[in-house]
Structures are given as C-alpha cells and as structure tokens.
Enzyme design. Structure first.
Site, PDB file in Angstrom:
ATOM      1  N   ALA A 162       0.828  -1.216   0.000  1.00  0.00           N
ATOM      2  CA  ALA A 162       0.000   0.000   0.000  1.00  0.00           C
ATOM      3  C   ALA A 162       0.857   1.258   0.000  1.00  0.00           C
ATOM      4  CB  ALA A 162      -0.928  -0.022   1.210  1.00  0.00           C
ATOM      5  N   ASP A 211      10.114  -6.165  -4.091  1.00  0.00           N
ATOM      6  CA  ASP A 211       9.073  -6.794  -3.284  1.00  0.00           C
ATOM      7  C   ASP A 211       8.927  -8.227  -3.789  1.00  0.00           C
ATOM      8  OD1 ASP A 211       6.559  -7.635  -2.075  1.00  0.00           O
ATOM      9  OD2 ASP A 211       6.165  -5.516  -1.701  1.00  0.00           O
ATOM     10  N   ARG A 226      -6.597  -1.240  -1.267  1.00  0.00           N
ATOM     11  CA  ARG A 226      -5.778  -0.088  -0.888  1.00  0.00           C
ATOM     12  C   ARG A 226      -4.478   0.027  -1.680  1.00  0.00           C
ATOM     13  NH1 ARG A 226      -5.186  -4.373   1.790  1.00  0.00           N
ATOM     14  NH2 ARG A 226      -3.244  -4.996   2.761  1.00  0.00           N
ATOM     15  N   ASN A 284       7.157  -4.800   8.638  1.00  0.00           N
ATOM     16  CA  ASN A 284       7.653  -5.440   9.853  1.00  0.00           C
ATOM     17  C   ASN A 284       8.881  -4.709  10.372  1.00  0.00           C
ATOM     18  OD1 ASN A 284      10.276  -7.173   9.148  1.00  0.00           O
ATOM     19  ND2 ASN A 284       8.884  -7.241   7.389  1.00  0.00           N
ATOM     20  N   CYS A 303       1.025 -20.246  31.319  1.00  0.00           N
ATOM     21  CA  CYS A 303       0.031 -20.923  32.159  1.00  0.00           C
ATOM     22  C   CYS A 303      -1.369 -20.353  31.948  1.00  0.00           C
ATOM     23  CB  CYS A 303       0.435 -20.840  33.631  1.00  0.00           C
ATOM     24  SG  CYS A 303       1.799 -21.946  34.026  1.00  0.00           S
TER      25      CYS A 303
END
EC number: 6.2.1.45
Length: 1058
Positions: A478, A504, A515, A577, A632
């Site tokens: 985008a 890319d 978008r 990222n 946990c």
C-alpha cells in the site's frame, strides 16, 4: 498517545436505566438519536453483501455497520485536478454506493504535475471524462460516472455527500447553503502550492456512533463499594484505561447483581484502577468477580453552514508550532479567492506585484471580518508566500489533503469517527529552499511540460535535480504503491541518470486491491513489483523504474552491495515489519544515506526522516515490546478471547506443522535425535513424543482414521483435560490464604459433551480431520453428513482423572519443572522410534497457516478450536472476522491513511533532495484521522558521545585500511597496535557480527595463535563462513579502555579489505 482538544469526547447522560435503579445511563441518548435518520443516508440503497475478501483490511478499521452505510451513499466529486482525483480514488476504493465525477475544465500541462490519471495525449480533453474509465477500474462494486454540466440544485439533490475541490468561493457558498438546507453533507477541499484547506458541514443533527474507532475497553472487577457514588476497583494486572464521561456496563458480578445487564452507566475516573459509577448504597453486597466493559454511546453533533462558519470558524490544528497560522490562512484564502475572481488566474509564481496585491486584499478582508475572525495584524510574510506558490499544484500536498478529505467523506456517510470541526489549514513552507534568495520569477515560469505545477513552487533547478535522483524503494504494497505514484508525479528518477529501484517478493492477492491502488483484479497472482512498475510508467512514461523480487537482508547483500548503495541518493521504506525496517536502517547508517520511514495502522500513521550526520536513526528509539500472554494463562487459565485464539494458533502449529517438520527431519537427518537431545528443558521429550505419535501411535491409513483422530482429540482438549484440571483444582478450592482459587483472572471451566448435531462441534472435526489428513497426504472430505455418519461409530475411551498429575499455576513453576528431564523416558522413546530405513519414501506435509484462503480449513479450525475453549471457560466467543484479525495478526488498513502518510513522506523528500541542513526544516509526523489528530515535531538530533576530546555520533566510525602498502593484510596484532598508537585506545574485546575475534580473557594459546593471523582469516575461521567476493569491508565492534584504564564508548570500525 496525545490528542487534540477537538478529540475530547462530548459527554451525554440520561435518566435511570430501569425502575428502582439509582444509576444514570445513556438510555435517553439512545432513544434520542434513534429518532434521527442515521446521518441522512439513503435507507433504500442496496444492502449488498460486503465482499470480505476485498474489503478485509478496511473492515477492521470501519466495521461492518459503517461499511454498510458507505454502500448506501452516493458521492459527487467536483473538480478533477490532482486533489479531486485523489479524493475520488480513495472513496472509490473505500466502497461507496456510487461516485459522480464533475469537471467543466479541460486538461492543461500543469494538471499533469499531480493528476495521475491524465496523460499528455489528454491535453485539451475534459478532465472528468478522461478520468472516469481509469477511476472506474479501481472497484467494480462502485459505479463511476462523469458529468460536465453546471452544479444545479436538481442535480445536487441526488447525492448524500458533495465534495468541492478547487472551487471558487462564490460557488462554495451557493452549494454550501443548498446542501445545509437539504441535509446533504458537504466537504470543501482546496490546495494551493504548499498550502491546503479543508472544510466540513455534515448538518445540524449528525449522529456520531463512534468517536475514536478504538476497540471498547474491558477490565476485571475486584471490588465495588456500597456508596453514593459507588466506587469500582479493578484488578491491578493492568490499568482500566477508561476516561471520565465514558459509559460502561457490567456482567458476571457476584453479589451486587443489580449491576449485571443494567443500561450503560456514566463514570468518573478516580485513578488508574478505580472509578465511580452511581448510587450503589441500596444494592446487595459485592461478593466477587465481574467484568466491566466500555460502551460506545451514539451522540449528536451539530455543524454550522459554510457562510456561518466562514464568519465564526472553528479550527483543527495540524501543527501546534504554528498556532496562529489557521486564522491567518482563513483570511489569506478568502483574499486569494478574491484575487482569482478579479484576475481570472492565481497570483503569478514569485511575482512581487501580485504578492503585494494579495497582501492588500488580505488586509481589506481582515478589516471587514467579524470580531471572531479579525486578526490584530495580517502576517504579510505568510500571505506573500501564499501568493508565491498559489499557482502551484503538488502531488504530495494533494495526497495529504486528499487522504484527509476522503476520510471525512467516509465519516459523513457512516457516522464513524469524529469529523473535522469544521476548518483545517495546512502548510509545508519548510519545503522551500533554506536559501531565501534561491528562487526567482524566471526560474518558476511555466515550461509547457508535465512538471509546470511543481516548477511554479520550487523552480526548474529542483526539477532537474529530482530527475537525476537514484532511489531504492523497499516494498510495493500500500505505501509502496502510493510512493511510486508520487515519485512519478514529482519526476523522481525521471531524468538523465535517474532511477527508482523497487523490490518486493510478494504476489498480488485480492485483499490487496482495496488499498494497493496500482493493482487490478486481473493482476491477482502477479508479482507486485513488476505490476506496480508497469502501472506508474502509464502515469509518467519518463520514470526509470526497475523492479526486483528480492527480500532485503543479509542473504541479498551480494545484490544490494557496496556499489549499489554508494550509487543511491536515498532509500524509502514501505515495509510491514520492524525487523526489515531495522535492517534497512542499519544499511542506511552504514552507507550514510537518507532514509524515509513511514507506517500505518488503521487510521493512524507516522512518518520519520533520517538524515546522515543530522538526525537519530530509526533504531535509535524503539517501541516497548508487546505484552505477551503467560504460558500458564494460555494452557490452563484463559480469561479473554485473545487467550483462546492464541491457544488455537499454538494448537494449529503443534498439530499440523511442527510434528510433520520434525518427522521429515528425523527421516532425513541422521543427527536429528542427537541434536534434539541437546535442547533445553522438556523440549527433547516433547519433540520425540510428537515424532512417535506421528509415526506410530496416531498415523492414519484412511480418511476414517483422520475423523477418529479428530474426535478423540476433541474429547482430550474440551472434556478430559478440563476434567483433570477440575480434579486438581475443584470449583470450591481455596488458596493457602483462604481465598477462592477460582477468582479474579482465573475463570472456573466446565467440560463439554460432544454432540454431533452441534454445528461448532462438527466444524471442529471437519477442519481438524481434513488438516490431519493433509499432513499425511491423504484425501479429505467436505461432506458433513458423511463425517457425521462416521462419528456415530467412533469409540471414545473412558476417561478417569488421575491423581499425581502436576498442573502448573504460574510460569515460574513451569520453568522450575522444565529443569528436570525423565532420562529413562527419553531412552525408551529412542528405542521405540521406527528406524528411518523402515520407512523408505515416507514423508509428511507440514502446513503453513494461511488466514486469507477461506477454503483451506485453516480459519475454520482456529475459530472452532478457540470458541470451544471459550465455551469451556464461559468466555464470549468471537466470530470469524474478529478471529481472523487476532489469530492472523492482521494489520487494519485503509487507503485514506496511506495516501495522507505518503503525502507527508514526499514533502520530506523535497527537503532531502534539496539538501536541507537545518534540523528544524524537517518534520516527523504522527496522525490519527479518526480523532482527528495531527502532531509534528523536529527529528531528534543524533545523540553525541565522547572519548578523550573526540565527539562522535552513530554516523561516525573508524576507517581502517586492511591492506598494507606492501600488499599484505593487517594481522590482529597490527590491528590492536594501530588503535594503541593512533587513537590511544586499548582494545579489550573485538567482534564481527556474533563472532568474538579477540578478548582480554582469551586463553593464552588461542591468543598466541591468532595474533599473527590476518584479520579476514580469523573472521572466516571463527564464523565458519568464507567471505564472499562482494564483501569489500567488515564492520567490527570494539570495547576499549583509555590510557587511564577506564572503559570508553567508541564508534564501530569499517575495516576495508578490497
């Protein structure tokens, strides 16, 4: 996060929620707003289903209800120059009901500076008619038509929202009066060179359903007092996050049951863990438990008409460092409209006569303005600059204002997010040359080419410089698409010697089309970089763009090597990222190249500019790490749907990916078992048990075996394990202090009973059995009736809870238990695993989680597994849409934010290319279009350090030539001596990457061996990697002592070897 005063919530309250209750609520507001037609939108519009595969990321920003409102709204965009096409593009991508493009003008050379759907062959043709087919391709769900007639009232009556761009003030006032009287929402947008203006009028009774777009907050209650007002205390695990004036509701409160299910109550915050509600003095005593949840209460807001607001304006600040500027520009734009009306043209670029006339007009406007508008003095310098650039048309300014305006259109349609109330002014005068004498009228004259709109602002010298730039764009998603569009419009890399390299490795998916506007439905599965490059060549055939498909990282440094980076003028990140961003940041610091960094999250966006020797780098400051969920909590004590969804994701990996990968390694790698036994804690046992289950205990031969396995696993997870947990910790269990064990964040679970007629139960078996079959290369089935029939014959072993089973209550307990390993069990496992020789040709098929394919059973499994566990613990389930967001870690995204953010990035690009040297010329930015909030600040200077009298920053380094004059390479001893002699520094530790080359505590024998070895030989031996031919220099890190023996911080070393 700070917010502007205009983002403060307008508080409302109402009468008692029900007879006998003392709590005020939002009931009156709910009934009041329900009587108002929702934002005046057409209720008879098509209620078409929302294409979630297309609008996926936008739905996480707006929500389904707002999206449905968009789909019933017809929008007129008047004016199809750069600003109008930007707004039209964004709202068509957004998915409104229909868009009509209006323009009575023809294409001029100056339009090509920013109107990306006009081409040189379109000069002389109507802008709306030429743009219509190109805009219509953006979204097949949105009919796009062109209209070239006058804006008469009958025509305007057919729209829910009208957008005027680059429109004369007289027309704005006429259309504004009409729209206000008819309940038609109005957005007026205007850009003039480096200046932008936005106005909104959404009527006198607009219903706002959600002012900020944030997910409603919730917290666990630990105490409620009987008082007037009652005070609620939340568990101190996390701050409640509420604000005074918020409305909340309660559930699961024990004792004070009057709170459960009551109408939303207005609160007053007393502290980070406490708030007051209403009179609770007559309620029952609070015993324990309870969840308090924020409720978004609709509210009505009122707008003034354009004529009324022109005389009595309210401003949204875009830059608090320019506090007085909106009021000055409010006068300046009125004077500019007057100038254009008198001369039928804007002021000529850098023409002193026109600038003086505009100042005179502004002073006259100010003199006759009402007191609310009138300024003590007109800022003549500001008005002159407005005159100098008003004839200009800049793609980045249009992108920023166009992104904001399109978001306001969506607010008008949906009632989602706080609108701009009502005027916004913006300028980017810092983009002008730092040398105030650099621009002349001659340099800014039109050249009858596509850059005339930009030359009018910056002159021809910058245009030539832009054309010669070599830039590296990392990412073609985008932000990457928007950057490429802006690069093409401003002429970056479009001249002799210029180039834009875009990389890319991704291919185009349907969800990108909403978008990433350079892609079309017929591009799905194609490479993003190639497709984006081809698309921008259509916008500007002169752009020299090269597309790559490489991931940036150490593996591609032979491609993006010293030669590549040294030839660049700058880098623009368009990444999703942090790791890749930090890597590129390190490369830019090393090669001393400017970096343009940006990102978005829904309606939020940020921009950071990194300038060598001037600013800090991207990595200089980091966000705090995301709070992780205790193991946990996930395993035994979930209390939120986020916990069950993460548990389901872990289940997916632990059932369908990791075991298959481990089995394949076991069968092909003779050292797998040996390596596994060296793992920490209980990992060896867990891995080898999983291999044994996959190869021996649970290996299926048929589809029926897979269904049986899925049914057994269902019983293990949702019945047997819960029964074991309740055996260890019964519902009435008390802690050592006498408090109930199952209280606070610990929710007492209950086992489920399998029912083949329960849709969710069968969903789980269908998904689990198909995925299990896939890992073994078996054929699955989508026949639910057949699977239900198979389940009738599945025998489920009887389960009896065992004594002596240890269930860990905290992560500390778990870590202690992990320290001990059952060696005899490990030996037994090694002995019972089948030899790889006995399974020739056998392999398993690990499954990588893919959230966006609705036919692969991945999300079916996640949703079913999570919601079944939620049912165990009485946690409200999540639908598929929400589950995909959380489990898939989806980043919400919308085209409007991306356009606005990239506009700001490219304004910084102007400064970088000109070589601005003053820190205060640059602007880091943050915005949140939902509030709306805009914050700009100077970048932070690079932190300074010192050793002896030598100051240094992250941009400095030691340069050491590894090759000596005699052609031999420097040895470690020579390297150490060099620093002692040249810099008076004693090196105590020396490393390259993760390899330690030298340390003062190194064994004497090893040290003696290394001292006379060349540096590169030591690096290769220690790292066990041969240096590639592309490596010309090494980065070495030092720890040093000064002459007094004190530890000193020093820069890194660039050690040149070729």
């Amino acid at each position: 996060m700070s917010s502007s005063p205009l983002s403060k919530k307008r508080r409302v309250s109402g009468p008692d929620p029900k007879p006998g209750s003392n709590c005020s609520s939002a009931q009156s507001v709910l009934s009041e707003v329900s009587s108002v037609p929702t934002n005046g939108m057409a209720k008879n519009g098509s209620e078409a289903d929302i294409d979630e595969s297309l609008y996926s990321r936008q739905l996480y920003v707006l929500g389904h209800e707002a999206m449905k409102m968009l789909q019933t709204s017809s929008v007129l965009v008047s004016g199809l120059r750069g600003l109008g096409v930007e707004i039209a593009k964004n709202i068509i991508l957004g998915g409104v009901k229909a868009v009509t493009l209006h323009d009575q003008g023809t294409t001029q050379w100056a339009d090509l500076s920013s109107q990306f759907y006009l081409r040189e062959e379109d000069i002389g043709k109507n802008r709306a008619e030429v743009s219509q087919p190109r805009l219509a391709e953006l979204n097949s769900y949105v009919p796009v038509t062109a209209y070239t007639g006058p804006l008469v009232e009958d025509f305007l009556s057919g729209f829910q929202v009208v957008v005027l761009t680059n429109s004369p003030l007289e027309e704005q006032l006429r259309v504004g009066e009409f729209c206000h009287s008819r309940g038609i929402k109005l957005v007026v947008a205007d850009t003039r060179g480096l200046f932008g203006q936005l106005f909104c009028d959404f009527g006198e009774e607009m219903v706002l359903t959600d002012s900020n777009g944030e997910q409603p907050l919730s917290a666990m209650v630990s105490m409620v007092t009987k008082d007037n007002p009652g005070v609620v205390t939340c568990l101190d695990e996390a701050r409640h996050g509420f604000e005074t004036g918020d409305f909340v509701s309660f559930s699961e409160v024990q004792g004070m049951v009057q709170l459960n299910g009551c109408q939303p109550i207005e609160i007053k915050v007393l502290g980070p863990y406490t708030f007051s509600i209403c009179d609770t003095s007559n309620f029952s005593d609070y015993i324990r438990g309870g969840i308090v949840s924020q409720v978004k209460v609709p509210k009505k807001i009122s707008f003034k008409s354009l004529p009324a607001s022109l005389a009595e304006p309210d401003f949204v600040m875009t830059d608090f460092a320019k506090y007085s500027r909106p009021a000055q520009l409010h006068i300046g734009f009125q004077a500019l409209h007057q100038f254009c009306a008198q001369h039928n043209r804007p002021p000529r670029p850098r023409n002193e006569e026109d600038a003086t006339e505009l100042v005179t007009l502004a002073q006259a406007v100010n003199a006759r303005s009402p007191p609310a508008v009138q300024q003590d003095n007109v800022d003549e310098d500001l008005i002159r600059k407005l005159a100098y650039v008003a004839a200009g048309d800049l793609a980045p300014i249009n992108a920023f204002i166009g992104g904001l305006a399109a978001q306001e259109v969506m607010k008008a349609c949906s009632g989602k997010f706080m609108p701009i109330m009502q005027w916004l002014y913006f300028d980017a005068l810092e983009c002008l040359p730092e040398d105030k004498e650099a621009l002349t009228e001659d340099k800014c004259l039109p050249r009858q080419n596509r850059y005339d709109g930009q030359v009018a602002v910056f002159g021809s010298d910058l245009q030539e410089k832009l054309g010669k730039q070599k830039y590296f764009l990392v990412g073609a998603g985008a932000i990457g698409c928007e950057l490429l569009k802006n690069f093409a419009m401003i002429g970056l890399g479009c001249g002799e010697g210029g180039e834009v390299v875009v990389t890319d490795m991704d291919t185009i998916e349907k969800s990108n089309l909403n978008r990433q506007f350079l892609f079309r439905p017929w591009d799905v599965t194609k490479l993003k970089s190639d497709t984006a490059a081809a698309a921008v060549r259509q916008m500007n055939p002169y752009i020299q763009v090269t597309s790559h498909q490489n991931r940036v990282g150490p593996d591609t440094e032979r491609i993006y090597d010293d030669d590549f980076f040294q030839n660049l003028d700058g880098v623009a990140n368009a990444l999703d990222n942090v790791d890749a961003r930090m890597y590129m940041d390190r490369r830019c610091v090393y090669y001393r190249k400017p970096l343009l960094e940006s990102g978005t999250l829904g309606t939020k966006g940020n921009v950071q500019v990194v300038i060598p020797f001037l600013t800090e780098s991207y990595s200089s400051s980091q966000d705090p790490p995301e709070k992780s969920i205790p193991i946990c909590t996930l395993k035994n004590f979930p209390n939120a749907i986020e916990h069950t969804l993460q548990w389901a994701r872990d289940e997916f990996e632990g059932l369908f990916k990791q075991p298959a990968e481990n089995v394949n390694q076991y069968l092909t790698d003779s050292k797998f078992v040996e390596r596994t036994l060296r793992l920490a804690g209980t990992q060896p046992l867990e891995v080898l048990e999983a291999v044994q289950r996959s190869l021996v205990l649970q290996r299926p031969q048929t589809w029926g075996d897979c269904v049986t396995w899925a049914c057994h696993h269902w019983h293990t997870q949702y019945c047997n394990n819960i029964r074991q947990l309740l055996h260890n910790f019964p519902p009435d269990q008390l802690t050592s202090s006498g408090a109930p064990f199952w209280s606070g964040p610990k929710r007492c679970p209950h086992p489920l009973t399998f029912d083949v007629n329960n849709t969710l139960h069968l969903d789980y078996v269908m998904a689990a059995a198909n995925l299990f079959a896939q890992t073994y290369g078996l054929t699955g089935s989508q026949d639910r009736a057949a699977v239900a029939s198979l389940l009738q014959s599945v025998q489920v072993p009887e389960f009896t809870p065992k004594s002596g089973v240890k269930i860990h209550v905290s992560d500390q307990e778990l870590q202690s238990a992990n320290a001990s390993v059952d060696d005899s069990r490990l030996e037994e496992l090694k002995a019972t695993l089948p030899s790889p020789d006995k399974l020739p040709g056998f392999k398993m098929y690990p499954i990588d989680f893919e959230k966006d394919d609705d036919s692969n059973f991945h999300m079916d499994f996640i949703v079913a597994a999570s919601n079944l566990r939620a049912e165990n613990y009485d946690i409200s389930p999540a639908d598929r849409h929400k589950s995909k967001l959380i489990a898939g870690k989806i980043i919400p995204a919308i085209a409007t934010t991306t356009a606005a953010v990239v506009g700001l990035v490219c304004l910084e690009l102007y400064k970088v290319v000109q070589g601005h040297q003053q820190l205060d010329s640059y602007k880091n930015g943050f915005l949140n279009l939902a509030l709306p909030f805009f914050g700009f600040s100077e970048p932070l200077a690079a932190p300074r350090h010192q050793y002896y009298n030598q100051e240094w920053t992250l941009w400095d380094r030691f340069e050491v030539q590894g090759l000596q004059p005699n052609g031999e390479e420097m040895t470690l001893k020579q390297f150490l001596d060099y620093f002692k002699t040249e810099h008076k520094l004693e090196i105590t530790m020396l490393s390259q990457g993760v390899s330690m080359l030298y340390s003062f505590f190194m064994p004497a024998a090893k040290l003696k061996e290394r001292l006379d070895q060349p540096m590169t030989e030591i690096v290769s031996r220690v790292s066990k990697r041969k240096l590639g031919r592309h490596v010309r220099a090494l980065v070495l890190e030092l720890c040093c002592n000064d002459e007094s023996g004190e530890d000193v911080e020093v820069p890194y070393v660039r050690y040149t070897i070729r």
